[in-house]
Every structure is written in C-alpha cells, then in structure tokens.
Scaffold this active site. Structure first.
Site, PDB file in Angstrom:
ATOM      1  N   SER A  78       8.494  -1.051  73.518  1.00 48.57           N
ATOM      2  CA  SER A  78       7.252  -0.324  73.252  1.00 48.57           C
ATOM      3  C   SER A  78       6.732  -0.646  71.850  1.00 48.57           C
ATOM      4  O   SER A  78       7.492  -0.632  70.886  1.00 48.57           O
ATOM      5  CB  SER A  78       7.558   1.170  73.372  1.00 48.57           C
ATOM      6  OG  SER A  78       6.377   1.894  73.375  1.00 48.57           O
ATOM      7  N   LYS A 134       3.137  -6.022  74.221  1.00 53.92           N
ATOM      8  CA  LYS A 134       3.116  -6.488  75.625  1.00 53.92           C
ATOM      9  C   LYS A 134       1.735  -6.354  76.260  1.00 53.92           C
ATOM     10  O   LYS A 134       1.193  -7.301  76.808  1.00 53.92           O
ATOM     11  CB  LYS A 134       4.093  -5.668  76.485  1.00 53.92           C
ATOM     12  CG  LYS A 134       5.527  -6.061  76.441  1.00 53.92           C
ATOM     13  CD  LYS A 134       6.344  -5.507  77.598  1.00 53.92           C
ATOM     14  CE  LYS A 134       6.188  -4.036  77.859  1.00 53.92           C
ATOM     15  NZ  LYS A 134       6.580  -3.145  76.774  1.00 53.92           N
ATOM     16  N   THR A 135       1.182  -5.132  76.188  1.00 54.26           N
ATOM     17  CA  THR A 135      -0.107  -4.876  76.845  1.00 54.26           C
ATOM     18  C   THR A 135      -1.224  -5.621  76.125  1.00 54.26           C
ATOM     19  O   THR A 135      -2.061  -6.281  76.746  1.00 54.26           O
ATOM     20  CB  THR A 135      -0.401  -3.360  76.886  1.00 54.26           C
ATOM     21  OG1 THR A 135       0.672  -2.714  77.581  1.00 54.26           O
ATOM     22  CG2 THR A 135      -1.693  -3.054  77.622  1.00 54.26           C
ATOM     23  N   ARG A 147       9.531  10.224  77.877  1.00 53.61           N
ATOM     24  CA  ARG A 147      10.640  10.403  78.810  1.00 53.61           C
ATOM     25  C   ARG A 147      11.753  11.223  78.153  1.00 53.61           C
ATOM     26  O   ARG A 147      11.840  11.309  76.944  1.00 53.61           O
ATOM     27  CB  ARG A 147      11.200   9.037  79.225  1.00 53.61           C
ATOM     28  CG  ARG A 147      10.352   8.291  80.239  1.00 53.61           C
ATOM     29  CD  ARG A 147      10.920   6.909  80.508  1.00 53.61           C
ATOM     30  NE  ARG A 147      11.092   6.157  79.275  1.00 53.61           N
ATOM     31  CZ  ARG A 147      12.248   6.020  78.650  1.00 53.61           C
ATOM     32  NH1 ARG A 147      13.352   6.554  79.127  1.00 53.61           N
ATOM     33  NH2 ARG A 147      12.314   5.322  77.534  1.00 53.61           N
ATOM     34  N   HIS A 201      11.225  -5.903  82.467  1.00 50.83           N
ATOM     35  CA  HIS A 201      10.350  -5.024  81.668  1.00 50.83           C
ATOM     36  C   HIS A 201       9.445  -5.941  80.849  1.00 50.83           C
ATOM     37  O   HIS A 201       9.741  -6.281  79.710  1.00 50.83           O
ATOM     38  CB  HIS A 201      11.204  -4.128  80.761  1.00 50.83           C
ATOM     39  CG  HIS A 201      10.401  -3.114  80.012  1.00 50.83           C
ATOM     40  ND1 HIS A 201      10.653  -2.780  78.703  1.00 50.83           N
ATOM     41  CD2 HIS A 201       9.339  -2.356  80.383  1.00 50.83           C
ATOM     42  CE1 HIS A 201       9.778  -1.857  78.307  1.00 50.83           C
ATOM     43  NE2 HIS A 201       8.981  -1.595  79.308  1.00 50.83           N
ATOM     44  N   ASP A 260       3.524  -4.225  82.571  1.00 52.09           N
ATOM     45  CA  ASP A 260       4.771  -3.554  82.192  1.00 52.09           C
ATOM     46  C   ASP A 260       6.004  -3.851  83.045  1.00 52.09           C
ATOM     47  O   ASP A 260       7.092  -3.917  82.521  1.00 52.09           O
ATOM     48  CB  ASP A 260       4.537  -2.038  82.177  1.00 52.09           C
ATOM     49  CG  ASP A 260       5.646  -1.284  81.469  1.00 52.09           C
ATOM     50  OD1 ASP A 260       6.001  -1.679  80.345  1.00 52.09           O
ATOM     51  OD2 ASP A 260       6.172  -0.313  82.034  1.00 52.09           O
ATOM     52  N   ARG A 303      -1.394   8.416  75.774  1.00 48.74           N
ATOM     53  CA  ARG A 303      -1.459   7.380  76.814  1.00 48.74           C
ATOM     54  C   ARG A 303      -2.685   7.546  77.693  1.00 48.74           C
ATOM     55  O   ARG A 303      -3.270   8.619  77.774  1.00 48.74           O
ATOM     56  CB  ARG A 303      -0.234   7.490  77.726  1.00 48.74           C
ATOM     57  CG  ARG A 303       1.091   7.203  77.062  1.00 48.74           C
ATOM     58  CD  ARG A 303       1.481   5.770  77.230  1.00 48.74           C
ATOM     59  NE  ARG A 303       2.757   5.467  76.618  1.00 48.74           N
ATOM     60  CZ  ARG A 303       3.342   4.291  76.698  1.00 48.74           C
ATOM     61  NH1 ARG A 303       2.766   3.313  77.375  1.00 48.74           N
ATOM     62  NH2 ARG A 303       4.486   4.065  76.102  1.00 48.74           N
ATOM     63  N   LYS A 321       8.752   5.344  85.525  1.00 47.02           N
ATOM     64  CA  LYS A 321       9.975   4.669  85.092  1.00 47.02           C
ATOM     65  C   LYS A 321      11.154   4.972  86.018  1.00 47.02           C
ATOM     66  O   LYS A 321      12.102   4.203  86.084  1.00 47.02           O
ATOM     67  CB  LYS A 321      10.325   5.056  83.650  1.00 47.02           C
ATOM     68  CG  LYS A 321       9.380   4.460  82.608  1.00 47.02           C
ATOM     69  CD  LYS A 321       9.337   2.938  82.648  1.00 47.02           C
ATOM     70  CE  LYS A 321       8.632   2.385  81.422  1.00 47.02           C
ATOM     71  NZ  LYS A 321       8.195   0.986  81.590  1.00 47.02           N
TER      72      LYS A 321
END
EC number: 4.1.1.49
Length: 540
Positions: A250, A254-255, A65, A232, A269, A333, A213
């Site tokens: 990040s 999390k994933t 981003r 988030h 996410d 990604r 996002k």
C-alpha cells in the site's frame, strides 16, 4: 429492480438464516442509491450525497482491515496446507479456529441476519470462467451490497439465471462475540473463514475491505494449488499486447503507475496468471483518496461520480469533499466499477502473458536505486522480502524510517507458505520469458521523494525496452544492476550514492538496510530452496 429473481427464503435457510421476509436480490445501482440515502437510516448505515454525485459512508472505528481478528478453521481440509500463524518461522495472520468456535460465530451472524430485510449480491471473483469463484454476499446494509457490486465482477442476466455459489459471505457487522475471552480470541470482532463449508463470517467490523480481501485470501489458497499464480499487483497492457504487472505494498504506487493514459488497465490490485495469461480477480477499483487532486490523478478523480462509493472522507455541509482531511483516517478510499476508468481492457479484464514484472518499493532509508534489473535469483529474493519503508514523524520533526517486509508484497493475504507463491510466479515468468525490475518510488539522499515524473519515465523505459538495452554498473553491497542513463531521467539520481554529500553517508545507511534484509530473510532459510537464495541478497 429484480427482487428475489428465484432466490427463495429457503435457500438462505440452508445457511442458517431464518424468518426471511424480504430479499433484495442483486439490486440495481439506482435502487442502492435510494436505499443508502434513505433519511430514516441512522449510524453507519447512512450514506451522504456529495457534490461529485457519489455517496459517502463511514465505516466506524474500523477504517482498515483488522488482521488480529482474522481466523481460519483448522480441520482436515486446511491442517496440512495452510500457512499457520502458530507454526514455522514466519509471522502471519492465519490464526487457527476450532470447528466448535466456528459454529458459535456462525450462530451469532445468522441470528443477526434472521428476520431482517436482506441484500443478496451474487458476483464472480476472477475473470477466467474456468477458475473463478461464484460468491454470494449476504448483508443487511445497503452500502455493503453497493461495495461488493462495485468491487467484484457483475454477472450478466444469463449468468445469474444459472448462478450456483461456490462461496458464501455473511456480513453481520452489527453483531459481536461476547464470549471471545473464554474462546481465546483477540476481541469481540471477527473475520472467520471455513474452507470446508466455503464460507466467510464477519462480525463487529463495518470495513468494506474485509469482504474484498477475504475473497483475495481464498483465491490465494485455491489458485496456487492448481499451479496458477495469485498476485497482489496491478496490471496493464500496451498497444502491442505487451503485459506488465506491478507488485507493491500500500502506498508504493500500484494504482497510480498502472493507470497510464498510454496503456489499458487490466486491474489495480489482485490478479491471477494462468496458461492463458494475466486476469483480474475484480470488477472494480479501490483507490486511496487522501490528498487526491484532479491535476495529479485525473483518472481516479474523474471516476468519483454517481455509483462510486466513498469511505471515511470528510464531507462539508455543502456536499463538497475535503480530500486533504485525514482526521478520520489516512486510509480514505473510494470504490468504483472498473468501467469508470476510460482506458481499460474490454469486455473482460484479462490479457496475455506478462513480459515485465515490476516490484515497487518506497525506500525511506534512501539506499536503493530508482531502478535496477534483477537476476532470476534476485527476483525470488526480493519477491519473498517484499520490502518497503515509511517515514514516521516524531515530535521533534526527526523522521525515522520504519521498514516493512511483507512476503510476496502481500503477506497479510497469503494462505500458503510464501515460497509456494514464489515458485509459481517464477515458473510463469520463465515460460513467458519475463524480466523483473526493482523500482524505488521512495526517497534518496536529498531527503526528497523521487519525483513521479522521473518514476513514470523509468516505467516507460522498462516498458519500451530501452532499459534492457542500456549499459549497467553494479551497486555494491546489494549487487544490483543499474542503468548508466535512461531517456527522460536525471542521470544524477540513478546512482543513489550521488544524492549524498559523501559516499560514506550512503554506505552507513546501506549497511543498516542490508542488515534488516538479512535478518528478515532468515525465516526462509529453513528450506533448501530458501537457503540457496541468501546469496542473491545483500552482503555486509
């Protein structure tokens, strides 16, 4: 293939796009596959077929981003509600844009899209029909249409028949703004939002994540104002219907940690939490692929197949992928529809109220324990702090930790003041009787990262309740409650002081980190609620 499906050039003219010859409306995956691999395409429009069946694309110089190029129109709708970059103590990316400059940017994008063959994708953001956004994405690039088809919730034919967009995203990646200097903007690239027109404009950046996002930022504005938590986080649900949410920046896990063979995935996410429970905003996953291996993360590896879309990975001549190559970016990604993961909540990505709230941090200072149980005030304090730390290598091989404090574990996407998210989350947690935990997936005194095996055992102990029944002791300075033992976890690592040659070494690092926490939290002390939480943080 449905072309148009009743969508007329006149409807696009309402947004300022003229001379529309051909609309490819909600293209099928098969059509997108053909379009992306069209040999006549050049530059960043072109896709490459990999041996796993997924198409790979490059996003150019923007491999992430571009927060410095993000703007929100400041007008009567947003003036008194938005968390602005130029007001208050907290730093953020919500830079104000005048309505006049917005009109100029809109003209650039609509001229770019006029007279072109356009891909239009209608999709939902939010799995709850009462609060979801109906979003219309307009782009001239096939793979960008593929990206949003993967990442957002795909409507049924019946839902499409009556689809009325609440929000429009016009992606003009090929156009830039030559007048940026006179307008006082950051660069020729822009990601701009207008809440009155309910529209997002993109210019200059090809990065797909700006659309994902961007809509998250909008949900982060609209939902908390209705008393709905916007988070988030990743989320999953156990066999007994018990829901857990995992907050984290990040790279904190999390994933990885929410993709658990013993539990069904709600999403990886972005989630909301309303009167009915926790629901996903998305219809897909956007997983990091750097150093991905089939052995360590089989679910994600197996999701990379036909219809998945890889970004910025190195594809060899024979179509094989070098997942270890981060030469383009470390932020490689893959996006894929959520049903590429076997163990998911069906048919809709939502479940009941969360009873376990896990804050993930990767502490490179080696100070925080692998797990601690938080009080209600500590929950708010650590949520507002949003701490993690990376190890940045220096020339001589010395690695200095770089701290990151990101409010609510997602400051880049917040549209309201962070305390508003904390208040809504705490209300939801209290109503559900939820308990919060701080889990460090980072390093300890040995200089090694806490093993994923130990972290998974810790998560299991949280989810099966054994951690709540464990005896605890208090870690000084940070005042955190740590279990004395947990099944399947090496007891020696539970107290971070034990991983150092001497307790004094831990003490020295702990003082450094405590000071960083205290200095960071100062920005919240301009409200009585924020000032009251200081006592829940570390004390020197």
């Amino acid at each position: 293939m449905r072309v148009n499906n009743g969508l007329t050039p006149q409807e696009l003219e309402a947004y300022g796009i003229s001379d529309v010859h051909d609309i490819v409306y909600n293209p099928s995956y098969d059509l997108l596959y053909q379009e992306e691999l069209d040999p006549s395409l050049t530059g960043y429009e072109r896709g490459v077929l990999t041996n796993l069946g997924a198409v790979a694309v490059d996003t150019g110089i923007f491999t992430g981003r571009s927060p410095k190029d993000k703007y929100i129109v400041r007008d009567d709708t947003t003036r008194d509600t938005f968390w602005w970059a130029d007001k208050g103590k907290g730093k953020n990316d919500n830079k104000p844009l005048s309505p006049e400059t917005w009109q100029h940017l809109k003209g650039l994008v609509t001229r770019q899209l006029s007279g072109k063959r356009l891909f239009v994708v209608d999709a939902f953001c939010g799995a709850n029909p009462d609060t979801r956004l109906s979003v219309r994405f307009i782009t001239e690039v096939a793979w960008q249409a593929h990206f949003v088809k993967n990442m957002f919730i795909r409507p049924s034919d019946e839902e499409l028949a009556g689809f009325k967009p609440d929000f429009i995203v016009m992606n003009g990646a090929k156009c830039t703004n030559p007048q940026w200097k006179e307008q006082g903007l950051n660069s020729e690239n822009f990601v701009a939002f207008n809440l009155t027109e309910r529209m997002q404009l993109i210019g200059g950046t090809w990065y797909g994540g700006e659309m994902k996002k961007g809509m998250f930022s909008m949900m982060n504005y609209l939902l908390p104002l209705k008393g709905i938590a916007s988070m988030h986080c990743s989320a999953n649900v156990g066999e007994k219907g018990d829901v857990a949410v995992f907050f984290g920046l990040s790279g904190t896990g999390k994933t990885t940690l929410s993709t658990d063979p013993k539990r069904r995935l709600i999403g990886d996410d972005e989630h909301g939490w309303d009167d009915d429970g926790v629901f996903n905003f998305e219809g897909g996953c956007y997983a990091k692929t750097i150093k991905l291996s089939k052995e360590a993360e089989p679910e994600i590896y197996n999701a990379i197949r036909r219809d998945a879309l890889l970004e910025n990975v190195t594809v060899r001549e024979d179509g094989t992928i070098d997942f270890d190559d981060g030469s383009k970016t470390e932020n490689t990604r893959v996006s894929y529809p959520i049903y590429h993961i076997d163990n998911i909540v069906k048919p809709v990505s939502k479940a009941g109220h969360a009873t376990k709230v896990i804050f993930l941090t990767a502490d490179a200072f080696g100070v925080l324990p692998p797990v601690s149980r938080l009080t209600a005030d500590q929950t708010q304090y650590h949520f507002l702090s949003g701490f993690t730390a990376k190890l940045a290598g220096t020339e001589r091989g010395i690695t200095e930790p770089t701290p990151t404090f990101s409010a609510c574990f997602g400051a880049a996407f917040l549209s309201l003041h962070p305390t508003q998210y904390a208040e809504v989350l705490v209300k939801r947690m209290q109503a559900a009787g939820a308990q919060a935990y701080l889990v460090n997936t980072g390093w300890n005194g040995t200089g090694k990262r806490i093993s994923i095996k130990d972290t998974r055992a810790i998560i299991d102990a949280i989810l099966n309740g054994s951690l709540d029944n464990a005896e605890t002791f208090t870690l000084p300075m940070f005042n955190l409650a740590i279990p004395t033992e947990l099944p399947g976890v090496d007891t020696k690592i539970l107290d971070p002081r034990n991983t150092y040659a001497s307790p004094e070494q831990w003490q020295e690092k702990a003082e450094t980190l405590a000071k960083l926490f205290i200095d960071n939290f100062d920005k919240y002390t301009d409200t009585p609620a924020g000032a009251a939480l200081v006592a829940a943080g570390p004390k020197l």
